[in-house]
Design an enzyme around this catalytic site. Structure first.
Site, PDB file in Angstrom:
ATOM      1  N   LYS A 177       0.897  -0.979   0.031  1.00  0.00           N
ATOM      2  CA  LYS A 177      -0.047  -0.065  -0.045  1.00  0.00           C
ATOM      3  C   LYS A 177       0.842   1.208   0.062  1.00  0.00           C
ATOM      4  CE  LYS A 177      -1.725   3.115   2.396  1.00  0.00           C
ATOM      5  NZ  LYS A 177      -1.806   4.215   1.624  1.00  0.00           N
ATOM      6  N   GLU A 252       9.878   2.127  10.572  1.00  0.00           N
ATOM      7  CA  GLU A 252      10.992   3.340  10.428  1.00  0.00           C
ATOM      8  C   GLU A 252      10.275   4.815  10.354  1.00  0.00           C
ATOM      9  OE1 GLU A 252      14.084   3.180   9.975  1.00  0.00           O
ATOM     10  OE2 GLU A 252      14.287   1.061   9.750  1.00  0.00           O
ATOM     11  N   CYS A 286      13.538  11.647   5.837  1.00  0.00           N
ATOM     12  CA  CYS A 286      13.608  11.496   7.335  1.00  0.00           C
ATOM     13  C   CYS A 286      15.084  11.575   8.007  1.00  0.00           C
ATOM     14  CB  CYS A 286      13.255   9.966   7.553  1.00  0.00           C
ATOM     15  SG  CYS A 286      14.037   8.687   6.498  1.00  0.00           S
ATOM     16  N   GLU A 385       9.997  17.227  14.594  1.00  0.00           N
ATOM     17  CA  GLU A 385      10.218  16.959  13.419  1.00  0.00           C
ATOM     18  C   GLU A 385       9.265  18.110  12.396  1.00  0.00           C
ATOM     19  OE1 GLU A 385       9.079  13.243  11.200  1.00  0.00           O
ATOM     20  OE2 GLU A 385      10.969  13.198  10.390  1.00  0.00           O
TER      21      GLU A 385
HETATM   22  P1  NDP Z   1       2.233   9.044   7.349  1.00  0.00           P
HETATM   23  O1  NDP Z   1       2.389   8.163   8.589  1.00  0.00           O
HETATM   24  O2  NDP Z   1       1.239   9.796   7.329  1.00  0.00           O
HETATM   25  O3  NDP Z   1       1.917   7.922   6.260  1.00  0.00           O
HETATM   26  C1  NDP Z   1       2.675   6.686   5.928  1.00  0.00           C
HETATM   27  C2  NDP Z   1       1.761   5.544   5.270  1.00  0.00           C
HETATM   28  O4  NDP Z   1       0.977   5.031   6.310  1.00  0.00           O
HETATM   29  C3  NDP Z   1       1.015   6.036   4.048  1.00  0.00           C
HETATM   30  O5  NDP Z   1       1.043   5.063   3.280  1.00  0.00           O
HETATM   31  C4  NDP Z   1      -0.345   6.238   4.669  1.00  0.00           C
HETATM   32  O6  NDP Z   1      -1.323   5.960   3.772  1.00  0.00           O
HETATM   33  C5  NDP Z   1      -0.287   5.049   5.727  1.00  0.00           C
HETATM   34  N1  NDP Z   1      -1.280   5.093   6.541  1.00  0.00           N
HETATM   35  C6  NDP Z   1      -1.773   6.311   7.395  1.00  0.00           C
HETATM   36  N2  NDP Z   1      -2.602   5.943   8.312  1.00  0.00           N
HETATM   37  C7  NDP Z   1      -2.444   4.640   8.509  1.00  0.00           C
HETATM   38  C8  NDP Z   1      -3.304   3.613   9.471  1.00  0.00           C
HETATM   39  N3  NDP Z   1      -4.005   3.917  10.219  1.00  0.00           N
HETATM   40  N4  NDP Z   1      -2.968   2.335   9.155  1.00  0.00           N
HETATM   41  C9  NDP Z   1      -1.869   1.968   8.307  1.00  0.00           C
HETATM   42  N5  NDP Z   1      -1.424   2.811   7.393  1.00  0.00           N
HETATM   43  C10 NDP Z   1      -1.798   4.127   7.339  1.00  0.00           C
HETATM   44  O7  NDP Z   1       3.578   9.525   6.787  1.00  0.00           O
HETATM   45  P2  NDP Z   1       3.797  10.372   5.653  1.00  0.00           P
HETATM   46  O8  NDP Z   1       3.464   9.560   4.434  1.00  0.00           O
HETATM   47  O9  NDP Z   1       3.296  11.815   5.695  1.00  0.00           O
HETATM   48  O10 NDP Z   1       5.300  10.551   5.508  1.00  0.00           O
HETATM   49  C11 NDP Z   1       6.079  11.545   6.330  1.00  0.00           C
HETATM   50  C12 NDP Z   1       6.960  10.811   7.652  1.00  0.00           C
HETATM   51  O11 NDP Z   1       7.381   9.544   7.328  1.00  0.00           O
HETATM   52  C13 NDP Z   1       7.560  11.989   8.187  1.00  0.00           C
HETATM   53  O12 NDP Z   1       7.183  12.000   9.473  1.00  0.00           O
HETATM   54  C14 NDP Z   1       8.739  11.083   7.952  1.00  0.00           C
HETATM   55  O13 NDP Z   1       9.587  11.233   9.019  1.00  0.00           O
HETATM   56  C15 NDP Z   1       8.391   9.649   7.908  1.00  0.00           C
HETATM   57  N6  NDP Z   1       9.616   8.864   7.270  1.00  0.00           N
HETATM   58  C16 NDP Z   1      10.455   7.976   7.687  1.00  0.00           C
HETATM   59  C17 NDP Z   1      11.372   7.402   7.096  1.00  0.00           C
HETATM   60  C18 NDP Z   1      12.248   6.423   7.825  1.00  0.00           C
HETATM   61  O14 NDP Z   1      12.688   5.591   7.303  1.00  0.00           O
HETATM   62  N7  NDP Z   1      12.698   6.778   9.167  1.00  0.00           N
HETATM   63  C19 NDP Z   1      11.543   7.647   5.786  1.00  0.00           C
HETATM   64  C20 NDP Z   1      10.499   8.332   4.970  1.00  0.00           C
HETATM   65  C21 NDP Z   1       9.526   9.013   5.848  1.00  0.00           C
HETATM   66  P3  NDP Z   1      -2.107   7.710   3.112  1.00  0.00           P
HETATM   67  O15 NDP Z   1      -0.960   7.923   2.311  1.00  0.00           O
HETATM   68  O16 NDP Z   1      -3.012   6.770   2.260  1.00  0.00           O
HETATM   69  O17 NDP Z   1      -2.234   8.253   4.405  1.00  0.00           O
END
Ligand code: NDP
Length: 498
Positions: A177, A252, A286, A385
């Protein structure tokens, strides 16, 4: 008339499908607000169907010799290389990072596919001596079963491949997803996988919201492992939901990554590093450098150098190779970053930028100025962040204070120090609380053959990439082969032998 937007289905059991009654959503180019693709807003039922397909495909995929699975990964890598120019452009159009970084995103996917293909000829267990005679002990690795991969938008081809290539080489089947806002990148990646000869059902794609599709996937009892990259709050929710099913949940999450700039540093080198670390991908990595901790002796000089360079730092069309920074990824991102800039204006000194860019092509997209605050450690902007092009600069008096400040945040992903003192560099490797430390380089720049991940709220202990990536996706089985032709009792017969 605008060109018709390409429509994508779900990919389930080897077929692109549009379930009856499906609703659709579009992704948009953050530089122009033009649509990039149309996708199905998947339902819990679609998630269920995808897990069923993955569960059905699992036994045969598990039994395929791992080197053969590796051959398929190599074929995916070959196809991704051929698609790189087009796919890199899609990354830039859908996510907004500049084209060199869009291509780099795809290159990271290719690198990891090739690396993991080789893992098909290793997947090593251990042989371990027995405490008894004529007895052989070893461990073997077995796949988990159905794995769910949930990914964010900031590395929309690299991160899915980090997860999927590692899961597949170990013999798992997958439901993927992608982040909704980069669904096109996710679908284009799956297209390449599908055309490379994967058996039906081994990889499935369900687009749609995290709240609906993500929740359904994480809750499904047939899913044994969830590999998640995203924000901390979402990660926590996924962890709790997964825990109810006693699943392995790999997280992550975020970062608040520091560069420490010592008084003996090569300031020109550091300048290039800080610019790339803080404003590459518009700060939406990140591992982005979001804090610059500067020794007081070089503070004024370096800040002058930095603001001079920023005045010549081109923000604009991310497809133009001369552009240094494109838009932030979405309207939501823009709003969130601007809110933090307002917070910063109240609690710190705005040194550079701080505004939404306006006029001409800027009005069509989500363009922000690269922004610098001078702040004391402890403010919100120095600890939370932001995930945007905002750098907090903090003055310190010595190395000890620098390390104290660097470590006093709830994250621990990446860290860096610029110094010419080799003893100081090695001391920092020891002292910095983070999963990654760079010496004389910025906090970004992961290579796929090294483990990637962090400590504290950055995750829950696992690592992606590198050879350890397979830990997340395999069960270890301990095997005892007794060739003594008699019953030997561990712990008991050992005493008789003494
Ligand atoms: P989100 O946590 O909003 O979303 C990440 C993924 O989770 C998306 O596919 C999202 O879907 C999905 N998601 C949202 N709600 C749920 C749920 N209840 N159950 C399961 N899946 C869910 O993060 P962002 O996409 O906004 O990314 C930014 C964040 O990610 C930043 O805070 C960053 O720090 C972190 N990040 C960390 C990395 C690492 O390796 N440590 C690498 C990259 C980013 P949908 O898009 O449909 O909402």
């Amino acid at each position: 008339m605008p060109a018709k937007v390409e429509q994508f289905g779900l990919f389930i059991d080897g077929k692109w499908v549009t379930p009856p009654g499906s609703k659709r959503f579009e992704t948009v180019n953050p530089a122009t607000r033009e649509p990039v693709g149309s996708f199905i807003a998947g339902t819990a039922g679609d998630a269920e169907a995808a897990v069923s397909a993955a569960a059905k495909a699992f036994p045969a995929w598990r039994d395929m010799p791992a080197p053969q699975r590796g051959e398929i990964l190599l074929e995916i890598a070959r196809r991704m290389k051929a698609a790189k120019p087009a796919l890199g452009k899609v990354v830039t159009q859908e996510m907004g990072k500049v084209i060199s970084e869009g291509l780099g995103d795809v290159q990271e996917a290719i690198d990891f596919l090739e690396y993991m293909a080789g893992e098909g000829r290793r997947l090593a267990g251990e042989t371990i001596p027995s405490e008894l005679r004529s007895k052989f002990c070893m461990t073997i690795r077995q796949p988990k079963g159905v794995v769910v991969c949930i990914t964010p938008w900031n590395f929309p081809t690299a991160i899915p491949n980090w997860k999927m290539a590692a899961a597949l080489i170990c013999g798992n089947s997958i439901v993927f997803k992608p982040a909704s806002s980069t669904s096109r990148c996710g679908a284009e990646v799956v297209k390449i996988y599908a055309e490379a000869g994967l058996p039906p059902g081994v990889v499935n794609l369900v687009t749609g919201s995290g709240g609906t599709v993500g929740n359904a996937l994480v809750s499904d009892p047939r899913v044994r492992t969830v590999s998640f990259t995203g924000g901390v709050e979402t990660g926590r929710e996924v962890y709790v939901r997964g825990a109810q099913g006693l699943k392995m949940v790999h997280l992550e999450l975020g970062g608040k990554n520091p560069i420490i700039l010592m008084d003996d540093a090569d300031l020109d080198l550091a300048l290039d590093g800080v610019l790339f670390g803080a404003f590459g991908t518009a700060g939406q990595r990140c591992t982005a450098t979001s804090r610059l901790i500067v020794h007081t002796k070089v503070y004024d000089r370096f800040l002058g150098m930095l603001t001079d360079r920023l005045a010549r730092f081109p923000v604009g069309d991310p497809l133009d190779p001369k552009t240094g920074m494109g838009p932030v990824a979405s309207a939501d991102q823009e709003r969130k970053v601007l809110e933090y800039i307002e917070v910063g204006k109240k609690e710190a000194k705005l040194r550079y930028g701080g505004k939404k860019l306006a006029g001409g092509a800027y009005d069509r997209g989500y363009f922000l100025e690269p922004t610098i605050f001078e702040t004391k450690h402890g403010t919100r902007i120095s600890k939370e962040e932001i995930f945007g092009p905002v750098l907090s600069v903090i003055r310190v008096n010595d190395y000890e204070e620098a390390v104290r400040v660097a470590n006093d945040v709830e994250y621990g992903l990446s860290s860096a120090i610029y110094t010419r003192d080799v003893n100081r560099a090695f001391t920092a490797i020891h002292d910095l609380e983070a999963g990654i430390t760079y010496i004389n380089a910025p906090t970004i720049g992961a290579e796929v053959q090294l483990p990637f991940g962090g400590i504290k709220n950055t995750g829950n202990g696992g690592r992606e990439a590198g050879s350890v990536a397979i830990e997340e996706f395999t069960e270890i089985k301990s095997v005892f082969v007794d060739f003594s032709s008699k019953l030997q009792k561990a712990q008991i017969d050992t005493e008789r032998m003494a």
